[in-house]
Design a protein around this motif. Structure first.
Motif, PDB file in Angstrom:
ATOM      1  N   THR A 142       0.841  -1.204   0.000  1.00 30.83           N
ATOM      2  CA  THR A 142       0.000   0.000   0.000  1.00 30.83           C
ATOM      3  C   THR A 142       0.877   1.256   0.000  1.00 30.83           C
ATOM      4  O   THR A 142       2.077   1.191   0.294  1.00 30.83           O
ATOM      5  N   LEU A 144       0.509   3.785   2.087  1.00 34.14           N
ATOM      6  CA  LEU A 144       0.348   4.507   3.359  1.00 34.14           C
ATOM      7  C   LEU A 144       1.639   5.218   3.747  1.00 34.14           C
ATOM      8  O   LEU A 144       2.720   4.659   3.621  1.00 34.14           O
ATOM      9  N   ARG A 152      -2.311   7.523  10.979  1.00 34.84           N
ATOM     10  CA  ARG A 152      -1.281   6.783  10.251  1.00 34.84           C
ATOM     11  C   ARG A 152       0.140   7.116  10.718  1.00 34.84           C
ATOM     12  O   ARG A 152       1.108   6.662  10.111  1.00 34.84           O
ATOM     13  N   VAL A 155       2.640   4.162  11.079  1.00 33.74           N
ATOM     14  CA  VAL A 155       2.684   3.125  10.029  1.00 33.74           C
ATOM     15  C   VAL A 155       4.110   2.562   9.894  1.00 33.74           C
ATOM     16  O   VAL A 155       5.053   3.310   9.652  1.00 33.74           O
ATOM     17  N   ASN A 169       4.359  -1.308   3.490  1.00 33.52           N
ATOM     18  CA  ASN A 169       4.144   0.127   3.269  1.00 33.52           C
ATOM     19  C   ASN A 169       5.500   0.781   2.952  1.00 33.52           C
ATOM     20  O   ASN A 169       6.098   1.454   3.794  1.00 33.52           O
ATOM     21  N   ALA A 172       6.371   4.471   3.881  1.00 32.48           N
ATOM     22  CA  ALA A 172       5.958   4.903   5.230  1.00 32.48           C
ATOM     23  C   ALA A 172       6.657   6.188   5.672  1.00 32.48           C
ATOM     24  O   ALA A 172       6.030   7.050   6.289  1.00 32.48           O
ATOM     25  N   HIS A 234      -7.801   0.093   5.972  1.00 31.54           N
ATOM     26  CA  HIS A 234      -6.553   0.023   6.737  1.00 31.54           C
ATOM     27  C   HIS A 234      -6.823   0.068   8.232  1.00 31.54           C
ATOM     28  O   HIS A 234      -6.019   0.580   8.994  1.00 31.54           O
TER      29      HIS A 234
END
Ligand code: SF4
Length: 246
Positions: A142, A144, A152, A155, A169, A172, A234
């Motif tokens: 993803t 993110l 978030r 993350v 991620n 991140a 998420h």
């Protein structure tokens, strides 16, 4: 002024962050060969990830959700990705019967009536097809980033979900300036809505442009309180690589 002109900026450590994202993707691809997918929202971060995956020829499938409520500009990116990267984009759509039943019962504007109805719409149009996208896959990728919202802020680069599936991620620790620096320097295609002050793009009825100084995700479900602003994609209880609750 375009989103590239407005946001792209070379900052210290940018090329290292690119290398680190590639390393995360390489590890993900080798550990989950044939069982990993990038779930792209077709937003700026996901276009960066698709470019990295294709540029480094990584065996990671590319898939998206067509909720039936996306902007035409967003949908137009699918053939652009396929033409540029010579990769198929798997498209998952909600079940017709569930959508028809929901709309008949609650109307086309149900999402504005209550948080429960908004979440029910996201459940039918996003969560159920996402389940099919992830079915049989042991990992997903993803876009993110920690900077995107308070929710978030923690993350990790990879996390183990309650199902045992791993979510990667790679961006991140990237900033918004990093995302656009990558898009600018690698000439990555992107959604023209970003040029119209839509930093985060979701379904057409639930996304608006933001004003100068507004939060990054202020244009998503703008009529709701900040704490409710996730669609559920998420929101599973997550653990990071070390098994520590994130
Ligand atoms: Fe429905 Fe809006 Fe959720 Fe899209 S973002 S699935 S239109 S409630």
């Amino acid at each position: 002024m375009s989103a590239v002109e407005l946001n792209a900026r070379a900052t210290a450590g940018f090329e290292q962050r690119v290398e680190s994202a590639i390393a995360v993707l390489r590890e993900a691809a080798s550990t989950h060969a044939g069982r990993i997918v990038q779930a792209t929202s077709l937003g700026a971060e996901d276009m960066v990830l698709t470019d990295l995956i294709a540029r480094h020829d990584l065996p990671i499938a590319i898939a998206t959700l067509d909720t039936g409520k996306l902007h035409a500009e967003t949908l137009a990116l699918i053939p652009r990705i396929e033409a540029r990267y010579r990769r198929a984009v798997e498209v998952f759509r909600p079940a017709d019967t569930a959508v028809i039943h929901f709309v008949r019962q609650h109307g086309e504007r149900a999402m504005f009536e209550s948080i429960d109805l908004r979440k029910a719409c996201c459940g039918i149009r996003k969560l159920e097809p996402l389940g099919r996208m992830l079915d049989g896959r042991s990992a997903w990728v993803t876009g993110l980033r920690r900077e995107q919202s308070e929710h978030r802020a923690v993350v990790p680069f990879s996390e183990s979900e309650a199902s045992g599936r791993i979510k990667f991620n790679p961006l991140a620790d990237w900033s918004w300036a990093d995302v656009w620096q990558y898009i600018a320097t690698r000439e990555v295609p992107y959604n023209p809505l970003h040029d119209r002050f839509f930093p985060s793009i979701g379904c057409e009825p639930c996304t608006r442009a933001i004003a100068l100084g507004e939060d990054f995700r202020a244009g998503r479900w703008w009529w709701e309180q900040e704490g409710a602003k996730e669609c559920g994609l998420h929101m599973q209880p997550l653990k990071n690589k070390q098994g520590v609750a994130a």
